[in-house]
Design a protein around this motif. Structure first.
Motif, PDB file in Angstrom:
ATOM      1  N   GLU A  77      31.359  38.056  51.834  1.00  0.00           N
ATOM      2  CA  GLU A  77      31.798  37.389  52.923  1.00  0.00           C
ATOM      3  C   GLU A  77      31.407  35.840  52.959  1.00  0.00           C
ATOM      4  O   GLU A  77      31.583  35.274  54.056  1.00  0.00           O
ATOM      5  CB  GLU A  77      31.217  38.045  54.488  1.00  0.00           C
ATOM      6  N   ALA A  78      30.586  35.594  52.043  1.00  0.00           N
ATOM      7  CA  ALA A  78      30.159  34.018  51.813  1.00  0.00           C
ATOM      8  C   ALA A  78      30.960  32.991  52.300  1.00  0.00           C
ATOM      9  O   ALA A  78      32.161  32.977  51.522  1.00  0.00           O
ATOM     10  CB  ALA A  78      29.526  34.144  50.544  1.00  0.00           C
ATOM     11  N   PRO A  79      30.939  32.263  53.234  1.00  0.00           N
ATOM     12  CA  PRO A  79      32.136  31.064  53.401  1.00  0.00           C
ATOM     13  C   PRO A  79      31.854  30.101  52.401  1.00  0.00           C
ATOM     14  O   PRO A  79      30.951  29.790  51.825  1.00  0.00           O
ATOM     15  CB  PRO A  79      31.553  30.413  54.868  1.00  0.00           C
ATOM     16  N   LEU A 112      35.629  21.324  29.102  1.00  0.00           N
ATOM     17  CA  LEU A 112      37.045  21.946  29.642  1.00  0.00           C
ATOM     18  C   LEU A 112      36.923  22.824  30.759  1.00  0.00           C
ATOM     19  O   LEU A 112      36.024  23.518  31.034  1.00  0.00           O
ATOM     20  CB  LEU A 112      37.660  22.666  28.233  1.00  0.00           C
ATOM     21  N   GLY A 113      38.164  22.973  31.351  1.00  0.00           N
ATOM     22  CA  GLY A 113      38.197  23.876  32.519  1.00  0.00           C
ATOM     23  C   GLY A 113      37.992  25.359  31.871  1.00  0.00           C
ATOM     24  O   GLY A 113      38.386  25.727  30.774  1.00  0.00           O
ATOM     25  N   SER A 114      37.688  26.377  32.644  1.00  0.00           N
ATOM     26  CA  SER A 114      37.359  27.789  32.196  1.00  0.00           C
ATOM     27  C   SER A 114      37.421  28.727  33.398  1.00  0.00           C
ATOM     28  O   SER A 114      37.722  28.434  34.726  1.00  0.00           O
ATOM     29  CB  SER A 114      35.900  27.930  31.754  1.00  0.00           C
ATOM     30  N   ARG A 115      38.113  29.979  33.015  1.00  0.00           N
ATOM     31  CA  ARG A 115      38.033  31.018  33.930  1.00  0.00           C
ATOM     32  C   ARG A 115      36.853  31.719  33.911  1.00  0.00           C
ATOM     33  O   ARG A 115      36.125  32.181  32.680  1.00  0.00           O
ATOM     34  CB  ARG A 115      39.207  31.989  33.565  1.00  0.00           C
ATOM     35  N   ARG A 116      36.221  32.178  35.123  1.00  0.00           N
ATOM     36  CA  ARG A 116      34.893  32.890  34.980  1.00  0.00           C
ATOM     37  C   ARG A 116      34.997  33.997  35.977  1.00  0.00           C
ATOM     38  O   ARG A 116      35.616  34.274  36.862  1.00  0.00           O
ATOM     39  CB  ARG A 116      33.799  31.972  35.627  1.00  0.00           C
ATOM     40  N   ASP A 145      33.958  30.161  46.233  1.00  0.00           N
ATOM     41  CA  ASP A 145      35.451  29.944  45.592  1.00  0.00           C
ATOM     42  C   ASP A 145      35.876  31.348  44.808  1.00  0.00           C
ATOM     43  O   ASP A 145      34.986  32.210  44.412  1.00  0.00           O
ATOM     44  CB  ASP A 145      35.315  28.814  44.390  1.00  0.00           C
ATOM     45  N   GLY A 146      37.100  31.362  44.646  1.00  0.00           N
ATOM     46  CA  GLY A 146      37.697  32.560  43.834  1.00  0.00           C
ATOM     47  C   GLY A 146      37.917  33.680  44.686  1.00  0.00           C
ATOM     48  O   GLY A 146      37.794  33.751  45.882  1.00  0.00           O
ATOM     49  N   GLU A 147      38.216  34.944  43.979  1.00  0.00           N
ATOM     50  CA  GLU A 147      38.729  36.065  44.622  1.00  0.00           C
ATOM     51  C   GLU A 147      37.434  36.976  44.327  1.00  0.00           C
ATOM     52  O   GLU A 147      36.972  37.187  43.181  1.00  0.00           O
ATOM     53  CB  GLU A 147      39.736  36.651  44.015  1.00  0.00           C
ATOM     54  N   THR A 148      36.712  37.508  45.396  1.00  0.00           N
ATOM     55  CA  THR A 148      35.670  38.337  45.537  1.00  0.00           C
ATOM     56  C   THR A 148      36.062  39.839  46.011  1.00  0.00           C
ATOM     57  O   THR A 148      36.750  39.838  47.105  1.00  0.00           O
ATOM     58  CB  THR A 148      34.404  37.615  46.358  1.00  0.00           C
ATOM     59  N   ASP A 165      28.783  52.002  36.615  1.00  0.00           N
ATOM     60  CA  ASP A 165      27.860  53.172  36.689  1.00  0.00           C
ATOM     61  C   ASP A 165      27.389  53.773  37.724  1.00  0.00           C
ATOM     62  O   ASP A 165      26.259  54.195  38.127  1.00  0.00           O
ATOM     63  CB  ASP A 165      26.595  52.937  35.547  1.00  0.00           C
ATOM     64  N   GLY A 166      28.241  53.884  38.739  1.00  0.00           N
ATOM     65  CA  GLY A 166      28.079  54.578  40.097  1.00  0.00           C
ATOM     66  C   GLY A 166      27.219  53.652  41.081  1.00  0.00           C
ATOM     67  O   GLY A 166      26.729  54.117  42.006  1.00  0.00           O
ATOM     68  N   VAL A 167      27.155  52.553  40.675  1.00  0.00           N
ATOM     69  CA  VAL A 167      26.460  51.570  41.707  1.00  0.00           C
ATOM     70  C   VAL A 167      27.325  50.437  42.109  1.00  0.00           C
ATOM     71  O   VAL A 167      27.942  49.701  41.273  1.00  0.00           O
ATOM     72  CB  VAL A 167      25.250  50.474  41.013  1.00  0.00           C
ATOM     73  N   ARG A 168      27.334  50.246  43.457  1.00  0.00           N
ATOM     74  CA  ARG A 168      28.336  49.209  43.793  1.00  0.00           C
ATOM     75  C   ARG A 168      27.941  47.699  43.585  1.00  0.00           C
ATOM     76  O   ARG A 168      26.651  47.248  43.446  1.00  0.00           O
ATOM     77  CB  ARG A 168      28.480  49.164  45.369  1.00  0.00           C
ATOM     78  N   ALA A 169      29.016  46.961  42.963  1.00  0.00           N
ATOM     79  CA  ALA A 169      28.770  45.750  42.477  1.00  0.00           C
ATOM     80  C   ALA A 169      29.955  44.647  43.081  1.00  0.00           C
ATOM     81  O   ALA A 169      30.572  45.113  43.857  1.00  0.00           O
ATOM     82  CB  ALA A 169      28.924  45.439  40.762  1.00  0.00           C
ATOM     83  N   VAL A 170      29.246  43.293  43.005  1.00  0.00           N
ATOM     84  CA  VAL A 170      30.329  42.230  43.815  1.00  0.00           C
ATOM     85  C   VAL A 170      30.955  41.600  42.443  1.00  0.00           C
ATOM     86  O   VAL A 170      30.073  41.054  41.564  1.00  0.00           O
ATOM     87  CB  VAL A 170      29.738  41.518  44.746  1.00  0.00           C
ATOM     88  N   ARG A 171      32.122  41.638  42.306  1.00  0.00           N
ATOM     89  CA  ARG A 171      33.044  40.887  41.213  1.00  0.00           C
ATOM     90  C   ARG A 171      33.757  39.563  41.905  1.00  0.00           C
ATOM     91  O   ARG A 171      34.228  39.874  42.859  1.00  0.00           O
ATOM     92  CB  ARG A 171      33.986  41.675  40.670  1.00  0.00           C
ATOM     93  N   THR A 172      33.457  38.415  41.137  1.00  0.00           N
ATOM     94  CA  THR A 172      34.189  37.301  41.598  1.00  0.00           C
ATOM     95  C   THR A 172      34.780  36.699  40.591  1.00  0.00           C
ATOM     96  O   THR A 172      34.148  36.569  39.196  1.00  0.00           O
ATOM     97  CB  THR A 172      33.039  36.411  42.233  1.00  0.00           C
ATOM     98  N   GLU A 173      36.010  36.182  40.544  1.00  0.00           N
ATOM     99  CA  GLU A 173      36.872  35.681  39.574  1.00  0.00           C
ATOM    100  C   GLU A 173      37.281  34.276  40.069  1.00  0.00           C
ATOM    101  O   GLU A 173      37.806  34.147  41.134  1.00  0.00           O
ATOM    102  CB  GLU A 173      38.017  36.640  39.285  1.00  0.00           C
ATOM    103  N   ARG A 174      37.297  33.187  39.272  1.00  0.00           N
ATOM    104  CA  ARG A 174      37.650  31.954  39.748  1.00  0.00           C
ATOM    105  C   ARG A 174      37.816  31.119  38.518  1.00  0.00           C
ATOM    106  O   ARG A 174      37.543  31.633  37.356  1.00  0.00           O
ATOM    107  CB  ARG A 174      36.463  31.286  40.581  1.00  0.00           C
ATOM    108  N   THR A 175      38.600  29.987  38.781  1.00  0.00           N
ATOM    109  CA  THR A 175      38.820  28.997  37.443  1.00  0.00           C
ATOM    110  C   THR A 175      38.160  27.758  37.923  1.00  0.00           C
ATOM    111  O   THR A 175      38.055  27.379  39.140  1.00  0.00           O
ATOM    112  CB  THR A 175      40.249  28.384  37.617  1.00  0.00           C
ATOM    113  N   VAL A 176      37.334  27.297  37.155  1.00  0.00           N
ATOM    114  CA  VAL A 176      36.330  26.077  37.327  1.00  0.00           C
ATOM    115  C   VAL A 176      36.998  24.947  36.548  1.00  0.00           C
ATOM    116  O   VAL A 176      37.178  24.903  35.217  1.00  0.00           O
ATOM    117  CB  VAL A 176      34.985  26.406  36.806  1.00  0.00           C
TER     118      VAL A 176
END
Length: 185
Positions: free
Chosen positions: A95-97, A130-134, A100-103, A109-120
């Motif tokens: 919920e962090a205001p 150069l720009g990158s996808r992270r 950037d990107g889609e979170t 392995d059975g543990v909840r993680a937070v995944r964030t994808e963005r273009t920098v």
């Protein structure tokens, strides 16, 4: 990242230039060799700034194409005296205001993680030449309150971080993360 780094860089550079003919002119090869070594040392320096545990760089070509990507694994710790609820931290990350990107939520392995994808963009803070996808995965270490693992993947794609090759590399990284397993020594 903590030991053997200089030796690993030397071995990578030696291996990269081992296929050149023995009579190749050293004065023409030297600058390329030094540039590769500089870039590897820069990558290591950046990873060390992030207090990385591991830095993975694909060295083999895939179907003749160099893979412009990296994976950095870092450990994050909260002070021992701070009680940390992993689900509360995950909610805050989701919920962090201004994040950037889609979170999204993921499971490692059975543990909840937070995944964030963005273009920098290259000119953005923390951006490179150069720009990158992270793609970042942040996950609590099971049974060890206050310890978290961050796994950050970055790719340039085929010179455009939003191109089809970058999409494929992100999909490959996500597949790799889906096989992630915890182990204790």
């Amino acid at each position: 990242m903590r030991s053997g780094t200089e030796e690993a860089i030397r071995a990578i550079v030696d291996d990269a230039f081992a296929t050149l003919p023995a009579d190749a002119p050293h004065d023409r090869i030297g600058p390329y060799r030094r540039e590769l070594e500089r870039r590897l040392k820069d990558a290591v320096a950046e990873a060390r700034k992030a207090e990385a545990l591991d830095l993975y760089l694909p060295l083999e070509r895939m179907h003749g194409i160099a893979v412009a990507a990296s994976i950095v694994v870092s450990e994050m710790k909260f002070p021992d005296e701070v009680a940390v609820d992993p689900s509360a931290v995950s909610r805050r990350l989701l919920e962090a205001p201004g994040r950037d990107g889609e979170t999204t939520m993921a499971e490692l392995d059975g543990v909840r993680a937070v995944r964030t994808e963005r273009t920098v963009a290259a000119e953005a803070p923390g951006g490179g030449e150069l720009g990158s996808r992270r793609v970042d995965y942040v996950v609590p270490v099971p049974g060890d309150p206050g310890r978290w693992l961050g796994v950050v993947f970055s790719t340039l794609g085929e010179a455009d971080p939003d191109d089809a090759l970058a999409d494929l590399f992100v999909e490959l990284f996500d597949a790799m993360m889906s096989t992630f397993r915890w182990s204790r020594a």
